[in-house]
Design a protein around this motif. Structure first.
Motif, PDB file in Angstrom:
ATOM      1  N   PHE A   3      33.879  11.017  41.133  1.00 22.84           N
ATOM      2  CA  PHE A   3      35.223  10.470  41.039  1.00 22.84           C
ATOM      3  C   PHE A   3      35.962  11.099  39.868  1.00 22.84           C
ATOM      4  CE2 PHE A   3      32.974   7.016  43.224  1.00 22.84           C
ATOM      5  CZ  PHE A   3      33.815   6.827  44.304  1.00 22.84           C
ATOM      6  N   PHE A   4      37.281  11.190  40.042  1.00 21.72           N
ATOM      7  CA  PHE A   4      38.111  11.769  38.995  1.00 21.72           C
ATOM      8  C   PHE A   4      39.477  11.111  39.106  1.00 21.72           C
ATOM      9  CE2 PHE A   4      40.783  15.236  37.202  1.00 21.72           C
ATOM     10  CZ  PHE A   4      40.095  15.436  36.015  1.00 21.72           C
ATOM     11  N   LYS A   5      39.927  10.462  38.025  1.00 20.44           N
ATOM     12  CA  LYS A   5      41.157   9.682  38.104  1.00 20.44           C
ATOM     13  C   LYS A   5      42.354  10.351  37.442  1.00 20.44           C
ATOM     14  CE  LYS A   5      38.881   5.172  38.441  1.00 20.44           C
ATOM     15  NZ  LYS A   5      38.777   3.806  37.894  1.00 20.44           N
ATOM     16  N   ASN A   6      42.123  11.240  36.509  1.00 26.87           N
ATOM     17  CA  ASN A   6      43.235  11.825  35.761  1.00 26.87           C
ATOM     18  C   ASN A   6      43.385  13.296  36.112  1.00 26.87           C
ATOM     19  OD1 ASN A   6      45.269  12.477  34.019  1.00 26.87           O
ATOM     20  ND2 ASN A   6      44.104  12.087  32.140  1.00 26.87           N
ATOM     21  N   ILE A   7      44.140  13.582  37.177  1.00 29.61           N
ATOM     22  CA  ILE A   7      44.249  14.979  37.600  1.00 29.61           C
ATOM     23  C   ILE A   7      45.163  15.778  36.674  1.00 29.61           C
ATOM     24  CG2 ILE A   7      43.784  14.394  40.003  1.00 29.61           C
ATOM     25  CD1 ILE A   7      46.689  14.921  40.632  1.00 29.61           C
ATOM     26  N   ASN A   8      45.846  15.096  35.756  1.00 24.60           N
ATOM     27  CA  ASN A   8      46.646  15.835  34.778  1.00 24.60           C
ATOM     28  C   ASN A   8      45.774  16.743  33.915  1.00 24.60           C
ATOM     29  OD1 ASN A   8      49.502  15.006  35.113  1.00 24.60           O
ATOM     30  ND2 ASN A   8      48.671  12.964  34.743  1.00 24.60           N
ATOM     31  N   LYS A   9      44.477  16.405  33.820  1.00 24.72           N
ATOM     32  CA  LYS A   9      43.562  17.252  33.053  1.00 24.72           C
ATOM     33  C   LYS A   9      43.350  18.612  33.730  1.00 24.72           C
ATOM     34  CE  LYS A   9      40.984  13.527  30.788  1.00 24.72           C
ATOM     35  NZ  LYS A   9      39.652  12.903  30.584  1.00 24.72           N
ATOM     36  N   LEU A  10      43.731  18.687  35.007  1.00 24.56           N
ATOM     37  CA  LEU A  10      43.612  19.946  35.733  1.00 24.56           C
ATOM     38  C   LEU A  10      44.918  20.736  35.718  1.00 24.56           C
ATOM     39  CD1 LEU A  10      41.674  18.632  38.881  1.00 24.56           C
ATOM     40  CD2 LEU A  10      40.718  19.572  36.769  1.00 24.56           C
ATOM     41  N   SER A  11      45.808  20.323  34.861  1.00 23.20           N
ATOM     42  CA  SER A  11      47.148  20.912  34.804  1.00 23.20           C
ATOM     43  C   SER A  11      47.088  22.436  34.678  1.00 23.20           C
ATOM     44  CB  SER A  11      47.927  20.331  33.618  1.00 23.20           C
ATOM     45  OG  SER A  11      49.200  20.916  33.522  1.00 23.20           O
ATOM     46  N   GLY A  12      47.902  23.097  35.498  1.00 21.85           N
ATOM     47  CA  GLY A  12      48.015  24.553  35.432  1.00 21.85           C
ATOM     48  C   GLY A  12      47.079  25.308  36.328  1.00 21.85           C
ATOM     49  N   LEU A  13      46.071  24.636  36.900  1.00 20.90           N
ATOM     50  CA  LEU A  13      45.135  25.335  37.780  1.00 20.90           C
ATOM     51  C   LEU A  13      45.844  25.778  39.061  1.00 20.90           C
ATOM     52  CD1 LEU A  13      41.857  23.192  37.558  1.00 20.90           C
ATOM     53  CD2 LEU A  13      42.444  25.276  36.310  1.00 20.90           C
ATOM     54  N   LYS A  14      45.385  26.886  39.604  1.00 17.64           N
ATOM     55  CA  LYS A  14      45.921  27.371  40.870  1.00 17.64           C
ATOM     56  C   LYS A  14      45.386  26.501  42.001  1.00 17.64           C
ATOM     57  CE  LYS A  14      46.186  32.178  39.296  1.00 17.64           C
ATOM     58  NZ  LYS A  14      45.686  33.564  39.516  1.00 17.64           N
ATOM     59  N   ALA A  15      46.284  26.055  42.879  1.00 19.80           N
ATOM     60  CA  ALA A  15      45.887  25.070  43.888  1.00 19.80           C
ATOM     61  C   ALA A  15      46.497  25.369  45.248  1.00 19.80           C
ATOM     62  CB  ALA A  15      46.289  23.670  43.441  1.00 19.80           C
ATOM     63  N   THR A  16      45.781  24.886  46.262  1.00 19.85           N
ATOM     64  CA  THR A  16      46.228  24.854  47.648  1.00 19.85           C
ATOM     65  C   THR A  16      46.085  23.422  48.129  1.00 19.85           C
ATOM     66  OG1 THR A  16      45.673  27.146  48.187  1.00 19.85           O
ATOM     67  CG2 THR A  16      45.592  25.585  49.989  1.00 19.85           C
ATOM     68  N   ILE A  17      46.945  22.989  49.061  1.00 19.84           N
ATOM     69  CA  ILE A  17      46.872  21.599  49.506  1.00 19.84           C
ATOM     70  C   ILE A  17      46.971  21.496  51.021  1.00 19.84           C
ATOM     71  CG2 ILE A  17      49.372  21.267  49.196  1.00 19.84           C
ATOM     72  CD1 ILE A  17      48.756  18.347  48.428  1.00 19.84           C
ATOM     73  N   LEU A  18      46.165  20.591  51.610  1.00 21.39           N
ATOM     74  CA  LEU A  18      46.342  20.151  52.994  1.00 21.39           C
ATOM     75  C   LEU A  18      47.058  18.815  52.944  1.00 21.39           C
ATOM     76  CD1 LEU A  18      45.745  20.241  56.110  1.00 21.39           C
ATOM     77  CD2 LEU A  18      43.663  18.934  55.581  1.00 21.39           C
ATOM     78  N   THR A  19      48.234  18.740  53.552  1.00 24.98           N
ATOM     79  CA  THR A  19      49.008  17.504  53.454  1.00 24.98           C
ATOM     80  C   THR A  19      50.018  17.424  54.583  1.00 24.98           C
ATOM     81  OG1 THR A  19      50.197  16.102  51.857  1.00 24.98           O
ATOM     82  CG2 THR A  19      50.874  18.417  51.997  1.00 24.98           C
ATOM     83  N   GLU A  37      54.297  19.852  40.128  1.00 26.35           N
ATOM     84  CA  GLU A  37      54.626  19.691  38.714  1.00 26.35           C
ATOM     85  C   GLU A  37      53.381  19.732  37.831  1.00 26.35           C
ATOM     86  OE1 GLU A  37      56.640  15.964  38.623  1.00 26.35           O
ATOM     87  OE2 GLU A  37      58.328  16.641  39.860  1.00 26.35           O
ATOM     88  N   ILE A  38      52.214  19.552  38.450  1.00 25.98           N
ATOM     89  CA  ILE A  38      50.946  19.514  37.701  1.00 25.98           C
ATOM     90  C   ILE A  38      50.190  20.830  37.852  1.00 25.98           C
ATOM     91  CG2 ILE A  38      48.709  18.341  37.485  1.00 25.98           C
ATOM     92  CD1 ILE A  38      50.092  15.828  38.666  1.00 25.98           C
ATOM     93  N   PHE A  39      50.069  21.293  39.079  1.00 28.55           N
ATOM     94  CA  PHE A  39      49.294  22.492  39.386  1.00 28.55           C
ATOM     95  C   PHE A  39      50.211  23.699  39.568  1.00 28.55           C
ATOM     96  CE2 PHE A  39      46.858  18.902  41.049  1.00 28.55           C
ATOM     97  CZ  PHE A  39      45.589  19.146  40.542  1.00 28.55           C
ATOM     98  N   ASP A  40      49.591  24.849  39.580  1.00 33.28           N
ATOM     99  CA  ASP A  40      50.260  26.059  40.050  1.00 33.28           C
ATOM    100  C   ASP A  40      50.010  26.103  41.555  1.00 33.28           C
ATOM    101  OD1 ASP A  40      51.305  28.532  40.537  1.00 33.28           O
ATOM    102  OD2 ASP A  40      49.791  29.651  39.423  1.00 33.28           O
ATOM    103  N   LEU A  41      50.854  25.387  42.296  1.00 33.59           N
ATOM    104  CA  LEU A  41      50.622  25.164  43.723  1.00 33.59           C
ATOM    105  C   LEU A  41      51.066  26.385  44.523  1.00 33.59           C
ATOM    106  CD1 LEU A  41      49.520  23.059  45.668  1.00 33.59           C
ATOM    107  CD2 LEU A  41      51.833  22.105  45.854  1.00 33.59           C
ATOM    108  N   LYS A  42      50.104  27.053  45.136  1.00 32.86           N
ATOM    109  CA  LYS A  42      50.350  28.321  45.817  1.00 32.86           C
ATOM    110  C   LYS A  42      50.651  28.154  47.299  1.00 32.86           C
ATOM    111  CE  LYS A  42      49.389  31.046  42.270  1.00 32.86           C
ATOM    112  NZ  LYS A  42      50.442  31.907  41.673  1.00 32.86           N
TER     113      LYS A  42
END
Length: 385
Positions: A3-19, A37-42
């Motif tokens: 489990f992980f509740k604070n995704i702000n700690k992952l701020s700046g990571l390169k990310a992809t999303i299924l949504t 606003e949190i990730f580098d959403l690609k």
């Protein structure tokens, strides 16, 4: 399960999303806007039906166009079966793959199968290269709760509407089901779940329900869907083209003495848990578009006890007996498969198919379902939180 509740700690990571549009509500935004606003959403991966549930079932999303800054939009439901698997290059250059999409509690529903295909591709990437992104699931509640129904899908019936070993109504959240896949199929991906309540509320009122796809307009639809989805494999209208799909169903041929006998038989099934409202309806599209259908609205009065799958299996068995010249199981391509009829892919179990062919008794079917459901509850216990 991690489990992980604070995704702000992952701020700046390169990310992809299924949504899609079902991930909405936190700060009154679509969640992918918040993650940008949190990730580098690609990249945004799109499931069946598109980002805003614009498309009907089994309709390719290849023509959909969106513009959200510099983000790449990749459709994972195209014209070919190969489109269901995410492109490798969109997984190799990111640190995290986010899954934020609601499920409806049934194994046929394709969103979590798409997520499973992404998970499997990440597993292959990890085995080949030793590196792979984090698989981050933003969890949401199961809209029909913890109750389970059905039997495990047998391997030979595996398809986009059925992952092996899963019951028709699985009783899990998205995070729990994807963790089950990761462990059961030895995928060895770093799956991390953000628990329900961080981005998605623990419960959603019917007034806040967002249709995840065009024919799941209400939470009540989710309740009957574990059984009524079987109608997709028949020449009955499952109510597409009406305002109550899967609750409204029927066909033009449900007439005469056979229809009266059908009414009597259904009145004795699961007594006190539901009733059928006789009606006529006119589908505006899909099966029997523009043709008056005779049929029903399924009115569930005791949802905690009602068994949708058993209801539909019983109903189809009666139809086959009473309307032998009119009732049919559909043939042809269904969710990219043409080697088996849709009813086999949806039922996913030789015992259930034997029941539909009157080779298994009602008492034996109920006992089989009870045993299957008990085994599933034990199997998934480590994944529930």
């Amino acid at each position: 399960m991690k489990f992980f509740k604070n995704i702000n700690k992952l701020s700046g990571l390169k990310a992809t999303i299924l949504t899609n549009q079902s991930a909405f509500g936190f700060a009154r935004k679509y969640h992918f806007q918040t993650y940008a606003e949190i990730f580098d959403l690609k990249t945004i991966f799109l499931p069946e039906h598109g980002l805003f549930a614009e498309l009907q079932d089994q309709v390719s999303g290849d023509e959909l166009k969106y513009l959200f800054g510099n983000m790449q939009i990749i459709n994972l439901y195209g014209k070919e079966e190969s489109s269901l698997v995410p492109p490798r290059e969109n997984l190799t250059n990111v640190d995290v793959v986010i899954i934020d999409i609601k499920d409806v509690g049934s194994r046929y529903y394709t969103f979590l199968t798409t997520a499973y295909y992404i998970l499997s591709e990440i597993s292959r990437l990890k085995k080949e290269t030793g590196k792979a992104p984090i698989f981050l699931v933003i969890d949401s509640p199961n809209p029909i709760g913890r109750k389970v129904e059905g039997s495990p899908l047998q391997k030979e019936f595996e398809s986009f509407v059925g992952v092996p070993s899963v019951l028709h109504r699985h009783g899990l959240t998205p995070g729990e089901l994807l963790s089950y896949y990761n462990e059961t199929f030895h995928l060895k991906v770093d799956v991390v779940v953000v628990p329900v309540g961080v981005f998605h509320p623990k419960s959603v009122s019917s007034f806040e329900w967002i249709p995840p796809s065009p024919n799941i307009p209400t939470q009540n639809t989710c309740l009957v869907y574990p059984g009524m989805c079987l109608l997709e494999g028949t020449n009955l209208s499952e109510g597409r083209g009406t305002t109550k799909p899967f609750e409204t169903f029927g066909a033009p041929y449900l007439l005469g003495d056979a229809k009266e006998e059908l009414d009597k038989r259904m009145a004795s099934h699961q007594p006190g848990l539901f009733y059928l409202r006789n009606l006529r309806f006119l589908p505006t599209f899909h099966k029997y578009a523009g043709t008056i259908c005779e049929g029903y609205q399924l009115m569930v009065v005791k949802p905690k006890q009602f068994h949708s799958l058993y209801f539909t299996l019983f109903f189809l068995k009666q139809l086959k007996e009473l309307f032998p010249n009119e009732f049919e199981y559909l043939k042809g391509v269904y969710e990219f498969r043409s080697d088996r009829p849709a009813i086999e892919l949806l039922a996913g179990d030789t015992v259930l198919l034997d029941y539909l062919n009157s080779n298994v008794s009602d008492s034996d079917l109920k006992e089989y379902l009870n045993q299957s459901e008990s085994r599933w509850i034990k199997a998934i216990k480590p994944f529930r939180y």
